[in-house]
Scaffold this active site. Structure first.
Site, PDB file in Angstrom:
ATOM      1  N   GLU A  32      -6.580  -0.041   3.898  1.00 26.91           N
ATOM      2  CA  GLU A  32      -5.785  -1.094   4.541  1.00 26.91           C
ATOM      3  C   GLU A  32      -5.076  -1.830   3.413  1.00 26.91           C
ATOM      4  O   GLU A  32      -5.674  -2.690   2.761  1.00 26.91           O
ATOM      5  CB  GLU A  32      -6.707  -2.040   5.335  1.00 26.91           C
ATOM      6  CG  GLU A  32      -7.443  -1.368   6.484  1.00 26.91           C
ATOM      7  CD  GLU A  32      -6.548  -1.104   7.686  1.00 26.91           C
ATOM      8  OE1 GLU A  32      -5.505  -1.758   7.815  1.00 26.91           O
ATOM      9  OE2 GLU A  32      -6.885  -0.223   8.494  1.00 26.91           O
ATOM     10  N   CYS A  39      -1.497 -10.292   4.624  1.00 25.99           N
ATOM     11  CA  CYS A  39      -0.961  -8.952   4.368  1.00 25.99           C
ATOM     12  C   CYS A  39       0.220  -8.619   5.273  1.00 25.99           C
ATOM     13  O   CYS A  39       1.112  -7.889   4.873  1.00 25.99           O
ATOM     14  CB  CYS A  39      -2.056  -7.905   4.538  1.00 25.99           C
ATOM     15  SG  CYS A  39      -2.821  -7.942   6.160  1.00 25.99           S
ATOM     16  N   GLY A  57      -7.085  -4.130   0.558  1.00 29.75           N
ATOM     17  CA  GLY A  57      -6.623  -4.763  -0.676  1.00 29.75           C
ATOM     18  C   GLY A  57      -5.227  -4.289  -1.016  1.00 29.75           C
ATOM     19  O   GLY A  57      -4.508  -3.770  -0.153  1.00 29.75           O
ATOM     20  N   VAL A  75      -4.759  -1.015  -6.204  1.00 27.72           N
ATOM     21  CA  VAL A  75      -6.213  -0.779  -6.220  1.00 27.72           C
ATOM     22  C   VAL A  75      -6.556   0.302  -5.181  1.00 27.72           C
ATOM     23  O   VAL A  75      -7.497   1.080  -5.373  1.00 27.72           O
ATOM     24  CB  VAL A  75      -6.999  -2.089  -5.982  1.00 27.72           C
ATOM     25  CG1 VAL A  75      -8.497  -1.835  -6.050  1.00 27.72           C
ATOM     26  CG2 VAL A  75      -6.615  -3.145  -7.009  1.00 27.72           C
ATOM     27  N   GLY A  76      -5.767   0.379  -4.127  1.00 24.05           N
ATOM     28  CA  GLY A  76      -5.964   1.445  -3.135  1.00 24.05           C
ATOM     29  C   GLY A  76      -5.932   2.819  -3.789  1.00 24.05           C
ATOM     30  O   GLY A  76      -6.707   3.715  -3.454  1.00 24.05           O
ATOM     31  N   THR A 122      -2.072  -2.136  -2.824  1.00 22.31           N
ATOM     32  CA  THR A 122      -1.747  -0.706  -2.905  1.00 22.31           C
ATOM     33  C   THR A 122      -2.207  -0.115  -4.245  1.00 22.31           C
ATOM     34  O   THR A 122      -2.719   1.008  -4.287  1.00 22.31           O
ATOM     35  CB  THR A 122      -0.234  -0.512  -2.692  1.00 22.31           C
ATOM     36  OG1 THR A 122       0.080  -1.014  -1.384  1.00 22.31           O
ATOM     37  CG2 THR A 122       0.179   0.937  -2.772  1.00 22.31           C
TER      38      THR A 122
HETATM   39  P1  NAD Z   1      -7.160  -6.348  -4.534  1.00 18.89           P
HETATM   40  O1  NAD Z   1      -6.718  -4.955  -4.297  1.00 18.89           O
HETATM   41  O2  NAD Z   1      -6.880  -6.977  -5.846  1.00 18.89           O
HETATM   42  O3  NAD Z   1      -8.757  -6.495  -4.334  1.00 18.89           O
HETATM   43  C1  NAD Z   1      -9.407  -6.025  -3.189  1.00 18.89           C
HETATM   44  C2  NAD Z   1     -10.838  -5.705  -3.524  1.00 18.89           C
HETATM   45  O4  NAD Z   1     -10.864  -4.673  -4.502  1.00 18.89           O
HETATM   46  C3  NAD Z   1     -11.647  -6.868  -4.099  1.00 18.89           C
HETATM   47  O5  NAD Z   1     -12.923  -6.859  -3.516  1.00 18.89           O
HETATM   48  C4  NAD Z   1     -11.681  -6.574  -5.577  1.00 18.89           C
HETATM   49  O6  NAD Z   1     -12.859  -7.042  -6.188  1.00 18.89           O
HETATM   50  C5  NAD Z   1     -11.630  -5.071  -5.615  1.00 18.89           C
HETATM   51  N1  NAD Z   1     -10.930  -4.577  -6.820  1.00 18.89           N
HETATM   52  C6  NAD Z   1      -9.940  -5.172  -7.511  1.00 18.89           C
HETATM   53  N2  NAD Z   1      -9.532  -4.403  -8.543  1.00 18.89           N
HETATM   54  C7  NAD Z   1     -10.296  -3.292  -8.507  1.00 18.89           C
HETATM   55  C8  NAD Z   1     -10.360  -2.107  -9.317  1.00 18.89           C
HETATM   56  N3  NAD Z   1      -9.564  -1.919 -10.351  1.00 18.89           N
HETATM   57  N4  NAD Z   1     -11.280  -1.174  -8.978  1.00 18.89           N
HETATM   58  C9  NAD Z   1     -12.081  -1.328  -7.918  1.00 18.89           C
HETATM   59  N5  NAD Z   1     -12.067  -2.431  -7.136  1.00 18.89           N
HETATM   60  C10 NAD Z   1     -11.185  -3.391  -7.407  1.00 18.89           C
HETATM   61  O7  NAD Z   1      -6.549  -7.176  -3.340  1.00 18.89           O
HETATM   62  P2  NAD Z   1      -6.631  -8.720  -3.109  1.00 18.89           P
HETATM   63  O8  NAD Z   1      -5.827  -9.395  -4.171  1.00 18.89           O
HETATM   64  O9  NAD Z   1      -8.033  -9.134  -2.863  1.00 18.89           O
HETATM   65  O10 NAD Z   1      -5.852  -8.829  -1.712  1.00 18.89           O
HETATM   66  C11 NAD Z   1      -4.477  -8.851  -1.645  1.00 18.89           C
HETATM   67  C12 NAD Z   1      -3.901  -7.511  -1.247  1.00 18.89           C
HETATM   68  O11 NAD Z   1      -4.591  -6.991  -0.141  1.00 18.89           O
HETATM   69  C13 NAD Z   1      -2.452  -7.625  -0.802  1.00 18.89           C
HETATM   70  O12 NAD Z   1      -1.736  -6.535  -1.304  1.00 18.89           O
HETATM   71  C14 NAD Z   1      -2.534  -7.552   0.693  1.00 18.89           C
HETATM   72  O13 NAD Z   1      -1.380  -7.086   1.337  1.00 18.89           O
HETATM   73  C15 NAD Z   1      -3.688  -6.635   0.891  1.00 18.89           C
HETATM   74  N6  NAD Z   1      -4.303  -6.849   2.187  1.00 18.89           N
HETATM   75  C16 NAD Z   1      -4.183  -5.894   3.133  1.00 18.89           C
HETATM   76  C17 NAD Z   1      -4.720  -6.109   4.383  1.00 18.89           C
HETATM   77  C18 NAD Z   1      -4.619  -5.091   5.479  1.00 18.89           C
HETATM   78  O14 NAD Z   1      -5.318  -5.261   6.468  1.00 18.89           O
HETATM   79  N7  NAD Z   1      -3.809  -4.059   5.347  1.00 18.89           N
HETATM   80  C19 NAD Z   1      -5.380  -7.291   4.649  1.00 18.89           C
HETATM   81  C20 NAD Z   1      -5.486  -8.235   3.653  1.00 18.89           C
HETATM   82  C21 NAD Z   1      -4.954  -8.001   2.402  1.00 18.89           C
END
Ligand code: NAD
Length: 468
Positions: free
Chosen positions: A223, A257, A201, A205-206, A203
């Site tokens: 990731e 991503c 997801g 939320v990471g 950075t």
């Molecule tokens: P996101 O971080 O918003 O959400 C990812 C997951 O986290 C979802 O399942 C969501 O429900 C959960 N989440 C959201 N907010 C949260 C919180 N506060 N606490 C706990 N869990 C939470 O990401 P997204 O919008 O789904 O995806 C887009 C991002 O992901 C982009 O930054 C993209 O670059 C990245 N991404 C990275 C890769 C990789 O392989 N490195 C692949 C795809 C997407």
């Protein structure tokens, strides 16, 4: 909330999350997951389920992201079959202890790395490749002998539902479970103790995930995303470069991503490059991408509005048309965006390609080094020394020379970020490794108990110096 195909609300956490984790832990403690046979059976079950549900998965991806079945197969479904096949073929070898050299002072001895399954794992997936990014980590978990709870993204609800049904049918909940829902569901899961959290997801939320993991000192694979640059040298084949960048930028409407985020290019090539990107876009999607079944849509109104605001940060060189109702945003190239603008500061994650003047390679490298380490970096040059300089002098999760994104497809290469773009990697053997603990093991016989290391040490310094 657990395995509920019909509910995708962000309702308060259900108490059964705790019970589910306990159930998986009790199962893991039976050691049923250790043998090769168990791992193969799980991978085979996953393969059967993936084939059985293929049509539904393709339909769900169409519904969530307007992905054509061809694009969905190319970028999500096909690679999963490949990963499962690869894991089935190699898991026996991956499980074998790996030998290491034991130094003279501890001889006679044999040294090994044993791969222990980490245990009960949590996989949190994003919405942009909602099938691939849920199942690929799961393959690693099962190959490594772990159980897994998967939390798909609430923003791709159709895919989330199919995943819940497909995995609910293929696995008992103590082996694999799907917990659907949004942030609240995610938070409830993160409050539990896991043996590994595999998060894909953004950075921001990471960081939330890393903080939750710190409480139990849980290992994490993160990731994440970021701004992946393209550096174009004067020696590059501009037409092929433009076509490849256009493909990587506009596939999935830019919601990838590792999509090229922006382009650094010598100013005199900017005009020609823009024309060539436009030519490539027309050849992919026709004169109006809106009418192409191969061009995706923006995932949500919030993201559509975010991308619309970013587009206002510079001059639209071409594209820019949009339709809020259908969340269509045309393939777009933008010039003259200030470096301090959101367009040049945030991950774009949409079909906007900013082009930045960059007269020299030195400047391009400085530009990249002055920013957070990207998930991917793309260098375009016929002059191999230029590409080698870029590779040597910049740090990124992955890199491709004269193309974009394709490193993702190489099973033999770990995929992941560095710094703010992520922590750890997966795919192929790296997925198995991600879900395993590498236990260092030394085996010694009772015979030949050489006294060298035992006190008294008097007079042994010379021997130590000789053998160490
Ligand atoms: P996101 O971080 O918003 O959400 C990812 C997951 O986290 C979802 O399942 C969501 O429900 C959960 N989440 C959201 N907010 C949260 C919180 N506060 N606490 C706990 N869990 C939470 O990401 P997204 O919008 O789904 O995806 C887009 C991002 O992901 C982009 O930054 C993209 O670059 C990245 N991404 C990275 C890769 C990789 O392989 N490195 C692949 C795809 C997407």
């Amino acid at each position: 909330m657990v395995q509920s195909p019909s509910r995708l609300t962000d309702a308060p956490p259900s108490p059964d999350v705790k019970a589910l984790v306990e159930k998986q832990r009790a199962y893991f403690e039976t050691r049923t997951t250790l043998p090769l046979q168990w791992r193969r059976e799980q991978l085979q079950a996953l393969d059967r389920a993936a084939h059985k549900y293929e049509a539904e998965i393709l339909a769900a991806l169409k519904s969530d992201l307007s992905k054509s079945p061809e694009e969905a197969y190319l970028t999500e479904v096909g690679s999963i079959y490949g990963e499962i096949k690869n894991a089935l073929k190699n898991v026996k070898g991956w499980m074998k202890p790996r030998r290491a050299l034991a130094p003279v002072v501890i001889q006679p001895a044999r040294a090994y790395q044993y791969a222990d399954p980490l245990g009960v794992t949590l996989i949190i997936a994003p919405w942009n490749y909602p099938y691939q990014l849920s199942i690929a980590p799961l393959i690693g978990a099962l190959a490594a002998g772990c159980t897994a709870v998967l939390k798909p993204s609430e923003l791709a609800p159709a895919t989330s539902r199919v995943l819940a049904r497909m995995l609910g049918e293929a696995f008992p909940p103590e082996v694999v479970s799907v917990v659907e829902g949004g942030v609240e569901a995610s938070k409830a899961l993160l409050a539990e103790r896991w043996d590994l959290i595999f998060f894909t997801g953004g950075t921001q939320v990471g960081r939330v995930v890393a903080e939750a993991a710190a409480k139990h000192l849980t290992p994490t694979i993160l990731e994440l995303g970021g701004k992946s640059p393209c550096i174009i040298d004067r020696s590059a084949d501009l037409e092929v470069t433009a076509r490849r960048i256009a493909w990587g930028k506009y596939v999935n409407a830019g919601q990838t991503c590792i999509a090229p985020d922006y382009v650094l290019i010598p100013p005199e090539l900017k005009g020609r490059f823009t024309e060539l990107v436009q030519k490539a876009v027309r050849s992919f999607y026709g004169n109006d991408a809106r009418a192409s079944s191969d061009y995706g849509r923006i995932i949500s109104t919030r993201h559509f509005e975010r991308i619309s605001a970013l587009a206002a940060d510079g001059k639209v060189a071409f594209g820019g048309d949009r339709d809020a109702a259908s969340r269509y945003f045309a393939p777009t190239v933008i010039t003259d965006a200030p470096l301090s603008s959101s367009l040049m500061q945030e991950e774009i994650f949409g079909p906007l390609l900013p082009i930045v003047d960059c007269p020299s390679l030195d400047e391009a490298i400085r530009f990249v080094r002055a920013r957070p380490k990207p998930l991917a970096l793309y260098s375009f040059a016929r002059d191999a020394s230029v590409n080698e300089r870029v590779l040597a002098e910049t740090s990124s999760g992955g890199a491709v020379v004269n193309d974009v994104c394709v490193h993702f497809a190489v099973e033999g290469l770990p995929f992941g970020g560095v710094g703010e773009s992520g922590l750890g990697g997966y795919h192929g053997r790296a997925s198995f490794d991600a879900f395993s603990h590498k236990k260092s093991v030394v085996k010694r016989p009772f015979a030949l108990d050489v006294k060298l290391r035992y006190p008294p040490y008097g007079g042994k310094l010379g021997l130590f110096k000789r053998f160490m």
